[in-house]
Write a protein that holds these residues in place. Sequence first.
Motif, PDB file in Angstrom:
ATOM      1  N   ALA A 132      -0.714   8.675   3.649  1.00  0.00           N
ATOM      2  CA  ALA A 132       0.621   9.243   3.444  1.00  0.00           C
ATOM      3  C   ALA A 132       1.665   8.137   3.322  1.00  0.00           C
ATOM      4  O   ALA A 132       2.593   8.217   2.498  1.00  0.00           O
ATOM      5  N   ILE A 133       1.533   7.092   4.130  1.00  0.00           N
ATOM      6  CA  ILE A 133       2.464   5.958   4.050  1.00  0.00           C
ATOM      7  C   ILE A 133       2.337   5.265   2.707  1.00  0.00           C
ATOM      8  O   ILE A 133       3.339   4.968   2.039  1.00  0.00           O
ATOM      9  N   ALA A 134       1.104   5.006   2.295  1.00  0.00           N
ATOM     10  CA  ALA A 134       0.895   4.330   1.011  1.00  0.00           C
ATOM     11  C   ALA A 134       1.418   5.172  -0.149  1.00  0.00           C
ATOM     12  O   ALA A 134       2.049   4.653  -1.082  1.00  0.00           O
ATOM     13  N   ALA A 135       1.184   6.480  -0.111  1.00  0.00           N
ATOM     14  CA  ALA A 135       1.668   7.361  -1.180  1.00  0.00           C
ATOM     15  C   ALA A 135       3.193   7.401  -1.200  1.00  0.00           C
ATOM     16  O   ALA A 135       3.817   7.435  -2.270  1.00  0.00           O
ATOM     17  N   GLY A 136       3.789   7.398  -0.032  1.00  0.00           N
ATOM     18  CA  GLY A 136       5.251   7.389   0.019  1.00  0.00           C
ATOM     19  C   GLY A 136       5.832   6.123  -0.578  1.00  0.00           C
ATOM     20  O   GLY A 136       6.829   6.163  -1.321  1.00  0.00           O
ATOM     21  N   LEU A 137       5.222   4.994  -0.289  1.00  0.00           N
ATOM     22  CA  LEU A 137       5.684   3.729  -0.870  1.00  0.00           C
ATOM     23  C   LEU A 137       5.462   3.713  -2.383  1.00  0.00           C
ATOM     24  O   LEU A 137       6.297   3.219  -3.144  1.00  0.00           O
ATOM     25  N   ARG A 138       4.348   4.267  -2.824  1.00  0.00           N
ATOM     26  CA  ARG A 138       4.060   4.327  -4.254  1.00  0.00           C
ATOM     27  C   ARG A 138       5.127   5.112  -5.016  1.00  0.00           C
ATOM     28  O   ARG A 138       5.535   4.732  -6.122  1.00  0.00           O
ATOM     29  N   ASP A 139       5.594   6.195  -4.424  1.00  0.00           N
ATOM     30  CA  ASP A 139       6.472   7.127  -5.134  1.00  0.00           C
ATOM     31  C   ASP A 139       7.960   6.925  -4.842  1.00  0.00           C
ATOM     32  O   ASP A 139       8.800   7.633  -5.400  1.00  0.00           O
ATOM     33  N   TYR A 140       8.292   5.982  -3.989  1.00  0.00           N
ATOM     34  CA  TYR A 140       9.668   5.873  -3.496  1.00  0.00           C
ATOM     35  C   TYR A 140      10.647   5.402  -4.558  1.00  0.00           C
ATOM     36  O   TYR A 140      11.778   5.897  -4.616  1.00  0.00           O
ATOM     37  N   ARG A 141      10.235   4.477  -5.408  1.00  0.00           N
ATOM     38  CA  ARG A 141      11.184   3.881  -6.356  1.00  0.00           C
ATOM     39  C   ARG A 141      10.552   3.741  -7.729  1.00  0.00           C
ATOM     40  O   ARG A 141       9.610   2.978  -7.920  1.00  0.00           O
ATOM     41  N   PRO A 142      11.071   4.453  -8.727  1.00  0.00           N
ATOM     42  CA  PRO A 142      10.571   4.288 -10.088  1.00  0.00           C
ATOM     43  C   PRO A 142      10.748   2.837 -10.532  1.00  0.00           C
ATOM     44  O   PRO A 142      11.747   2.186 -10.212  1.00  0.00           O
ATOM     45  N   GLY A 143       9.778   2.328 -11.256  1.00  0.00           N
ATOM     46  CA  GLY A 143       9.857   0.948 -11.706  1.00  0.00           C
ATOM     47  C   GLY A 143       9.051  -0.006 -10.856  1.00  0.00           C
ATOM     48  O   GLY A 143       8.829  -1.156 -11.243  1.00  0.00           O
ATOM     49  N   VAL A 144       8.628   0.444  -9.676  1.00  0.00           N
ATOM     50  CA  VAL A 144       7.762  -0.367  -8.814  1.00  0.00           C
ATOM     51  C   VAL A 144       6.382   0.282  -8.817  1.00  0.00           C
ATOM     52  O   VAL A 144       6.227   1.427  -8.391  1.00  0.00           O
ATOM     53  N   ARG A 145       5.390  -0.441  -9.311  1.00  0.00           N
ATOM     54  CA  ARG A 145       4.046   0.129  -9.488  1.00  0.00           C
ATOM     55  C   ARG A 145       3.114  -0.391  -8.405  1.00  0.00           C
ATOM     56  O   ARG A 145       3.045  -1.590  -8.145  1.00  0.00           O
ATOM     57  N   LEU A 146       2.384   0.536  -7.781  1.00  0.00           N
ATOM     58  CA  LEU A 146       1.399   0.181  -6.769  1.00  0.00           C
ATOM     59  C   LEU A 146       0.045  -0.015  -7.436  1.00  0.00           C
ATOM     60  O   LEU A 146      -0.468   0.890  -8.096  1.00  0.00           O
ATOM     61  N   ALA A 147      -0.538  -1.209  -7.267  1.00  0.00           N
ATOM     62  CA  ALA A 147      -1.862  -1.476  -7.835  1.00  0.00           C
ATOM     63  C   ALA A 147      -2.957  -0.904  -6.946  1.00  0.00           C
ATOM     64  O   ALA A 147      -3.936  -0.336  -7.431  1.00  0.00           O
TER      65      ALA A 147
END
Length: 436
Positions: A132-147
């Motif tokens: 849930a933490i990782a998904a929240g960080l992934r979706d928090y800011r458009p333009g920042v991509r989680l690999a």
Amino acid sequence: MAAGFVISAPASGVGKTTLTLALARAWRNRGLNVQCFKSGPDYIDPAFHAAATGRASVNVDSWAMDRGGIAHLVSRGADADVVLAEGSMGLFDGVAARGVSGTGATADIAEMLGWPVVLVIDPSGQAQTAAAIAAGLRDYRPGVRLAGVVLNRVASPRHEDLVRRALNDSGIAVFGALPRHAEISLPKRHLGLVQAEEQGEIGKLIDEAARFVAEHVDLDAVLRSAASWSPQPAAKGLNVTPPGQRIALARDAAFSFVYPHMLEAWRRAGAEISTFSPLSDEAPDASADVCWLPGGYPELHAGKIAANARFRSGLRAFAETRPVHGECGGYMVLGTALTDADGIRHEMTGLLGLETSFAKRRMHLGYRLAELAAPMPGHRSGARLRGHEFHYSTILAQPDTPLAVVHDATGAVIAETGSQRGHATGTFFHLIAEDR
């Protein structure tokens, strides 16, 4: 084309530096050229990066630097195969008010450079919640991509399986999972990690970290996730002026906190730098036209500094005719006295009236914007300087003429104004760049 990405985390203390060093050394061991950077105002980690890669690392900072300056600094990775930017604090942690090109958050650098983020997650005390933490960080800011994610300090195979399943269900790649491994723990002290130059076994520690990470992380998958990157031409570098033509720079275990990009900019502008060691009772080079005392750990060596008569008398003689500037710890040494953590008062050089104490520690941390009320080496009166302050000392007296009006990142005026007396100046903040 280099493979570029950012190493970040939800918070400090989860293993970003260790993973960065391990990945850098593991890829270097494969014959790749690896370039590291540090996002944010950290003067310790770049030395560890250099130890791991054999290449100098510098800081990039969106609060203090403009996009052109950042582009200029990262262009040193043009000939690298892999470029790693290690983040500071959590991925989106910055200040409330925007600076030159951002808030100082690692996410600013990731978005600006177009590099995906490899997230270090420590799932201690949790399992599926890590997803849930990782998904929240992934979706928090458009333009920042989680690999993807590297798990650190997993407790058991069952624990790893629970976390992996939840991350996979969330569509987040897991590059590897690291069990707890005390042999690759980096020693710390009150301002962060013990400096690389103070650790005689640092090469062996990094090698062990690289071996351990290569055993548990899919290095090829991490590389495939990285963005193909080539530096964009930068019209201008950072706005950094050397304080003089020939600079006597204090450099030893007590005076080592200086940003690498500052020294490089001074040299690029034609300045010559000669180093001397106050702890070895050395005086500044008599042929220099300015002396600079950076920050460090003078509080750990206050007794020795106080006893080193040749250094103290040599610095005083230098300051009779030429400028001397101190940053943070260097500023404290230019003062009248420093009281250490045990309550022992040590006489310093007395070039300024500043008196500080570590007997009752209080953390001072944050970005600083200073408008100079008087000139200091390399900068005119009225210049706007951006820097960062981090220390645990308390001001007992600061009686000299204030050097600057200093604001924190919110715009509030702070008491740490710096000082000016004769040819001596000092600030509590470490200079990063001057506003254009």
